[in-house]
Design an enzyme around this catalytic site. Structure first.
Site, mmCIF file in Angstrom:
data_model
loop_
_atom_site.group_PDB
_atom_site.id
_atom_site.type_symbol
_atom_site.label_atom_id
_atom_site.label_comp_id
_atom_site.label_asym_id
_atom_site.label_seq_id
_atom_site.Cartn_x
_atom_site.Cartn_y
_atom_site.Cartn_z
ATOM 1 N N ASP A 150 0.824 -1.207 0.000
ATOM 2 C CA ASP A 150 0.000 0.000 0.000
ATOM 3 C C ASP A 150 0.860 1.260 0.000
ATOM 4 O OD1 ASP A 150 -2.611 1.396 0.456
ATOM 5 O OD2 ASP A 150 -1.653 1.936 2.346
ATOM 6 N N GLU A 196 1.127 -0.497 -5.136
ATOM 7 C CA GLU A 196 0.207 0.614 -5.398
ATOM 8 C C GLU A 196 1.069 1.878 -5.369
ATOM 9 O OE1 GLU A 196 -3.425 3.248 -3.596
ATOM 10 O OE2 GLU A 196 -1.817 2.422 -2.382
#
EC number: 2.4.1.18
Length: 728
Positions: A405, A458
């Site tokens: 993330d 990401e």
């Protein structure tokens, strides 16, 4: 009063301010013999017992009414195994003395932990059931180098920090203690006097299980057994494999209708897993399941990085869920958050009274967007904690991939910061060199230790080489989310079809950089929250046009180079934004057949067709796998391309992003012959208008678009069609 132990030492020990309990407690050699000392609050009588015979060897004298006992066993010179018979409130108990055991952590482990190169620190740190010298119990180890005193407190000692102070291994800053009788299932924490003299209660950073929020204690439980990676699971992650990911928030996929409570891991195994398999997805991606205190963080602010959240059941229940997914042929991706952690005082924040896990300067250590703290990747023990965690989920739970993330927030020091709010690196640049090295090192270790598992980034910027090998200057991820593609295509699709011709490049631009990374095309949870509307609701026009545009978009997405990701609810065109506190709108699929059923059937057929034809996935990252046939017809918003497999077999993909059917649309092709329509998003099966080409169409020897042969097709309104060449 004994002259053997100074009164100040006894006072400090009882008050919990003595840092070296093993120098006082336990068995010690003296000129008079072996002396045994024990701190046993509330005890009235204590004897030293010979375990084999049960014989009382000596009664300990109470030197302080608060529970300090001492006694000498004369004529004994060599240490031996003993027990203590302790009378509490008139009841005698036989216990093993935790202070008769030697150091727990082996010298090599201590050295590797200090160097930050212990691949599996969780095998040493944390709470581990063990047997020492024939005694069963639990060994505890915690890194807190600046604490003045650390004790284990829990259900086994009335949460009393006086009873089990720990030994400090000064060379590593690790405190350790073996507690006989402490067993799996019991709650515990670490009580410490921190560097500033403040009393703190901390959860174990390496806890393998934790209490259900809002409680914050850790649970003793053993390491799960290792999960063997199968060749099938390894192949499913490869670059040439069909990868279609169903992204799921376990707490809101479906809930109990009577009380809106979550489904358990086992209920999800029985409901979610077969649904995802039936829908044709290849992978399940789980929003973070690490323990976290705040439901509204969706798991992205974890406090227990090694503990699956108790919201949905136990650690073993989570293992059951993963096993069920694997049995169904689904690989499991875990969203992993090594970028930041919350400020909750029971967790990592100022762990030992200093900024141990985080940077001390808020310009480096505080994330103002999320009110979270940023890991100090330059500290070896911190990066070791995180790298070990990545291995832990893959080796001990069978996780097949980690989606990392917020990578951009890690690799840029000025991420979301104004001038003066960040500190340049040693070369004056904005890159976080320590974070970059941490990511490279993590990916390198995973590649070496668990070959077949992969990582996905990401990453929202144009940082070069995110999914390129480290020896080429890359970060070493296997895949990168293509957020640029996602933003461009959604911006295009929300336009009234009249205006799409002026923004044709939003659909074609992605191919200009497509081979710079190994891309995943994501329609993730971030795109259906915070006022962005649902994917369906972003489509313009009336209901018919909205659903037709969505179907055309999905047909385009599944054909475009790159692996696929769809957030839950989008597969049946949920109309409202995602709400983490409620179930998906499954009622939209109740009653008679409707547009939502049509989208659901389309996504299933897209998955199954995509998986069946190698041309749609085998060469996602090779320019040979894609070729434009029509790229410049912006006036009619038509785009046509081919996908190609290694053997040269082609599939033609044609999209018409206006509500006007295009009859007799001619374009040049590479391979003459008979072409069969294998997917049409305008099919009546999906609640479209059923315009199309009657199943098959033959090519003509008519030159078009610089090619000798061509096809003449009907392009349905707001639709995408796929055609495959029939064998002669």
């Amino acid at each position: 009063m004994s002259d053997r132990i100074d009164r100040d030492v006894i006072n400090a020990l009882i008050a919990g301010h003595f840092a070296d309990p093993f120098s006082v407690l336990g068995m010690h050699k003296t000129t008079a013999g072996l002396e045994v000392r024990a701190l046993l609050p509330d005890a009235t009588d204590v004897w030293v017992i010979e375990p084999k015979t049960g014989r009382k060897l000596a009664k300990l004298e109470c030197l302080d009414s608060r529970g300090f006992f001492s006694g000498v066993i004369p004529r004994r010179k060599n240490f031996f195994r003993y027990q203590l018979a302790v009378v509490w409130h008139g009841q005698q108990n036989l216990i093993d003395d935790p202070y008769r055991f030697g150091p727990l952590i082996q010298e090599m482990d201590a050295w590797l932990l200090s160097e930050g190169t212990h691949l599996r620190p969780y095998e040493t740190l944390g709470a581990h059931a063990d047997t020492m010298d024939g005694v069963t119990g639990t060994r505890f180890s915690v890194w807190a180098p600046n604490a003045r005193r650390v004790s284990v407190v829990g259900q086994f000692n009335y949460w009393d920090g006086r009873r089990h102070p720990m030994r400090l291994r000064k060379e590593s800053g690790i405190w350790e203690l073996f507690i006989p009788g402490a067993h799996n299932g019991q709650l515990y924490k670490y009580e410490m006097i921190d560097a500033n003299g403040n009393l703190r209660l901390k959860s174990d950073p390496y806890a393998f299980e934790a209490q259900m929020r809002p409680e914050t204690a850790s649970l003793i439980c053993g390491l799960p057994e290792k999960v063997v990676q199968t060749e099938e699971r390894k192949k499913a992650n490869q670059f040439d494999a069909p990868i279609s990911i169903y992204e799921v928030h376990l707490g809101s996929w479906r809930r109990h209708t009577d009380n809106n409570f979550w489904l358990s891991y086992r209920e999800l195994a029985d409901q979610l897993v077969p649904y995802a398999k039936w829908m044709g997805f290849t992978h399940l991606e789980l929003l973070p399941i690490n323990e976290h205190p705040f439901d509204g963080s969706w798991g992205y602010q974890p406090t227990g990085l090694y503990a699956p959240t108790r919201r949905f059941g136990t650690r073993d229940d989570f293992r059951y869920f993963i096993d069920a997914a694997h049995a169904a042929g689904l690989n499991v991706i875990l969203d992993w958050v090594p970028g930041h952690f919350p400020t909750d005082d029971f967790a990592l924040a100022e762990f030992d009274g200093t900024n141990l896990y985080e940077h001390s300067d808020p310009r480096e250590g505080y994330h103002q967007d999320w009110n979270t703290l940023i890991y100090n990747y330059g500290r070896r023990e911190v990066s070791n904690f995180l790298v070990g965690n990545a291995l832990y989920w893959i080796e001990r739970f069978g996780i097949d991939a980690l989606r990392v993330d917020a990578v951009a927030s890690m690799i840029y020091r000025d991420y979301s910061r104004k001038e003066g709010e960040w500190i340049p690196n040693e070369f004056g640049g904005r890159e976080n060199l320590e974070a970059i090295e941490f990511l490279r090192n993590t990916n390198r270790i995973l590649g070496e230790q668990v070959s077949g598992a992969v990582t996905m980034a990401e990453e929202s910027t144009d940082f070069p080489g995110v999914s390129r090998p480290q020896d080429m200057g890359g970060l070493g991820f296997w895949y990168k989310w293509n957020l640029g593609w996602m933003h461009d295509t959604l911006d295009y699709m929300k336009l009234d079809p009249i205006y799409r011709q002026y923004h044709h490049d939003k659909l074609t631009f992605g191919m200009l950089y497509n081979y710079t990374e190994n891309f995943v095309l994501p329609l993730s949870h971030d795109e259906v929250v915070h006022g962005k509307k649902s994917i369906l609701d972003r489509m313009p026009g009336d209901a018919w046009q909205k659903f037709a545009s969505l179907r055309a978009y999905y047909g385009w997405m599944w054909a475009f180079p790159g692996k696929k990701l769809l957030f839950m609810g989008n597969e049946f065109a949920q109309a409202r934004e995602w709400n983490h506190d409620a179930s998906l709108d499954w009622h939209l699929l109740e009653g008679g057949d409707n547009w939502h059923h049509g989208v659901q059937r389309l996504v299933r057929d897209l998955n199954l067709t995509y998986r069946h034809h190698k041309a749609m996935h085998e060469l996602d990252f090779d320019p040979y796998g894609f070729e434009w046939l029509v790229v410049d017809d912006k006036e009619r918003s038509v785009l046509i391309f081919v996908r190609r497999d290694k053997e040269g077999n082609e599939i033609i993909v044609a999209s018409n992003f206006t509500p006007v059917p295009r009859h007799d649309y001619r374009f040049g092709i590479n391979q003459p012959g008979k072409w069969r329509e294998i997917l049409n998003t305008d099919s009546i099966h999906y609640h479209g208008s059923n315009a199309g080409n009657g199943g098959t169409v033959h090519s003509d020897e008519i030159a078009s678009h610089g090619r000798q042969h061509s096809l003449s097709l009907t392009l349905p309104p707001l639709a995408t069609i796929w055609l495959v060449r029939e064998a002669e």
